[in-house]
Design an enzyme around this catalytic site. Structure first.
Site, short mmCIF file in Angstrom:
data_model
loop_
_atom_site.label_atom_id
_atom_site.label_comp_id
_atom_site.label_asym_id
_atom_site.label_seq_id
_atom_site.Cartn_x
_atom_site.Cartn_y
_atom_site.Cartn_z
N ARG A 1 21.20 -8.20 27.30
CA ARG A 1 22.29 -9.14 26.87
C ARG A 1 23.33 -9.56 27.68
O ARG A 1 23.51 -10.64 27.39
CB ARG A 1 22.89 -8.08 25.64
CG ARG A 1 21.94 -7.77 24.46
CD ARG A 1 22.14 -6.56 23.68
NE ARG A 1 21.36 -6.33 22.64
CZ ARG A 1 20.08 -6.07 22.48
NH1 ARG A 1 19.52 -5.60 23.36
NH2 ARG A 1 19.43 -5.95 21.31
N ASP B 1 13.03 4.96 20.52
CA ASP B 1 12.51 4.95 21.64
C ASP B 1 12.06 6.29 22.59
O ASP B 1 11.55 6.43 23.40
CB ASP B 1 13.00 4.06 22.85
CG ASP B 1 13.30 2.43 22.33
OD1 ASP B 1 12.44 2.15 21.52
OD2 ASP B 1 13.85 1.57 22.45
O1 SPQ Z 1 11.88 -4.60 25.06
P1 SPQ Z 1 10.88 -3.74 24.32
O2 SPQ Z 1 9.55 -3.89 24.92
O3 SPQ Z 1 10.76 -3.83 22.63
O4 SPQ Z 1 11.42 -2.31 24.36
C1 SPQ Z 1 11.72 -1.02 23.60
C2 SPQ Z 1 11.70 0.17 24.65
O5 SPQ Z 1 10.70 1.13 24.24
O6 SPQ Z 1 12.20 -0.17 25.72
C3 SPQ Z 1 10.63 -0.78 22.28
F1 SPQ Z 1 9.55 -0.75 22.61
O7 SPQ Z 1 13.07 -0.89 23.20
C4 SPQ Z 1 13.59 -1.86 22.24
C5 SPQ Z 1 13.95 -0.91 20.90
O8 SPQ Z 1 12.78 -0.25 20.52
C6 SPQ Z 1 14.80 -2.51 22.77
C7 SPQ Z 1 15.75 -2.93 21.72
C8 SPQ Z 1 16.52 -3.76 21.93
O9 SPQ Z 1 17.09 -3.86 23.17
O10 SPQ Z 1 17.12 -4.49 21.27
C9 SPQ Z 1 15.67 -2.45 20.47
C10 SPQ Z 1 14.34 -1.66 19.63
O11 SPQ Z 1 13.47 -2.47 19.18
P2 SPQ Z 1 13.45 -3.03 17.53
O12 SPQ Z 1 12.37 -3.47 17.43
O13 SPQ Z 1 13.79 -1.69 16.72
O14 SPQ Z 1 14.73 -3.91 17.66
#
Ligand code: SPQ
Length: 427
Positions: A26, A314
């Site tokens: 961000r 996570d």
């Molecule tokens: O970025 P990515 O691949 O989606 O990463 C993950 C992780 O485990 O590092 C999920 F697989 O984290 C997301 C988290 O699950 C990061 C995130 C964010 O920075 O906004 C939000 C979460 O996902 P979501 O789908 O619940 O918004």
């Protein structure tokens, strides 16, 4: 000493963990669309965040990185230029979903792709509301999957009831809303991490939060800022569990981000009986942080369900490992979102922990772990999922015999140096 415990080495020491991944993404994004200079201290230099930097460079933003210190020359949203190349997010769901919110505001053509894992993850949760705001987005299955082509600009503010508690969905809509013609509101079913809301304010933007309803006025202008990124609690989680389950361990982790929308792991570990102490809490900053000490203890099984799930989504892979070492059953429910992460984390966690001898079963929206089991070394696989790779590395610390983890290079996605740091704690 029994044969089983002979090789088990306590983990001891004080450590610093890398910057928070969600906050790092961000900071790069808002710094790139703000006016003036942004300085970021403690950026996560994992592959996911480096991919975010590369995407903005292709959009014409000057970004200088020296280790975990970054300077961005922000020229505002209108300073971004149509890229001559495809934007590639690699493995990063956060990059693609949040960038789609920004690309939706840009009056030119962009194409965005990612790796094989990204190609399977649903993008319609973001493209549906962005299309409602009048962005033009094309992709496989009507914009559900990458590659995606976006032509944005001239957005309408909307009120959107999100079907899922997802910070990525909320953030994509809020980022698009910053430049829409009128106010945009997102209503979540449960609260998700609020880093975007905090970061917009740090860049001088306006956000209002009323329970589960988050709004941004349209036509905003952001100003460059200095951002200090705290350590990632999702990375600390691996050492919090390691310190709890490896006998005689004691680990202190410095400067761990303690945003309340992310601290579900601490609530659950404490409910399981973990010995966790929090010191030096800094609460008067954009994102609170503190030092955490964990000592080995006896754990008991718990239920993990309901509105705590988005606060620890996570951390479920590493909590599942903790549950294998707890007395009694641990039941994880309401976590179907795990199926659309880097891998289907219900399947990969259950499959890989079974390889090590855990008594664990998958359910439709989570898993049930029957503790306590003695784990035995085996050949296991991260399946290219960084969190599965790190969970398996911690499991190897308590498994009898040798554990070989295939595809463990995935760990660098969110935690470069993880394996070396784990080794350095072994006493
Ligand atoms: O970025 P990515 O691949 O989606 O990463 C993950 C992780 O485990 O590092 C999920 F697989 O984290 C997301 C988290 O699950 C990061 C995130 C964010 O920075 O906004 C939000 C979460 O996902 P979501 O789908 O619940 O918004």
């Amino acid at each position: 000493m029994s044969e089983l415990t002979k090789h088990i080495v306590p983990l001891k020491g004080t450590m610093k963990i890398p910057g928070d991944k969600s906050i790092s993404h961000r900071a790069i994004m808002l710094g790139s669309i703000a006016h003036g200079k942004t300085k970021i201290n403690g950026l996560l230099t994992g592959e996911d965040c480096l991919n975010t930097i590369e995407c903005f460079k292709k959009l014409g933003v000057n970004i200088d990185r020296n280790g975990d210190y970054v300077e961005i020359e922000g020229k505002g949203l209108t300073g971004l230029i149509e890229p001559s190349e495809v934007l590639d997010v690699g493995n990063s769901g956060t990059t693609i979903r949040l960038m789609l919110g920004i690309l939706a505001s840009l009056p030119f053509h962009t194409v965005i792709i990612g790796d094989d894992s990204i190609a399977k993850r649903p993008m319609d949760r973001v493209t549906i509301p962005l299309k409602q705001m009048k962005a033009s987005i094309q992709g496989r299955e009507n914009g559900k999957f990458t590659p995606l082509a976006v032509h944005g600009g001239g957005l309408n503010g909307i009120k959107y009831q999100s079907p899922v508690a997802s910070a990525q969905v909320k953030s994509a809509i809020l980022l698009a809303g910053l430049f829409a013609n009128k106010e945009t509101t997102v209503i979540e079913p449960e609260s998700s991490r609020d880093h975007t809301e905090r970061m917009i304010q740090a860049f001088g933007g306006k956000v209002t939060v009323d329970g589960l309803k988050i709004s941004v006025p349209g036509e905003q202008k952001l100003t460059g800022a200095t951002i200090n990124v705290p350590g990632d609690i999702s990375s600390a989680a691996f050492f919090l569990v390691a310190g709890s389950i490896v006998p005689n361990s004691e680990i202190t982790i410095k400067n761990v981000g303690l945003n309340p929308t992310r601290t579900g792991i601490l609530d659950i570990l404490k409910a399981m009986g973990a010995d966790i102490t929090i010191q030096n809490l800094q609460n008067d900053v954009m994102e609170p942080y503190a030092d955490i000490t964990v000592r080995a203890s006896t754990l008991k099984g718990v239920e993990i369900a309901g509105d705590i799930i988005p606060r620890l989504i996570d951390e479920i892979p590493i909590l599942a490992l903790a549950a294998t070492q707890a007395e009694g059953d641990t039941v994880i429910k309401d976590a179907a979102e795990l199926k659309v992460k880097e891998t289907n984390r219900i399947d990969t966690v259950v499959h890989e922990l079974k390889q090590l001898g855990a008594n664990i079963e998958a359910t439709d929206d989570g898993m049930i772990i029957h503790g306590k089991s003695s784990l035995k070394g085996a050949v296991v696989n991260s399946h290219g999922d960084h969190r599965i790779g790190m969970m398996l590395a911690i499991a190897s610390c308590i498994a009898e015999g040798k554990t070989e983890i295939k595809n463990n290079q995935a760990i660098t996605i969110s935690y470069p140096g993880f394996l070396e740091q784990l080794e350095s704690l072994k006493q």
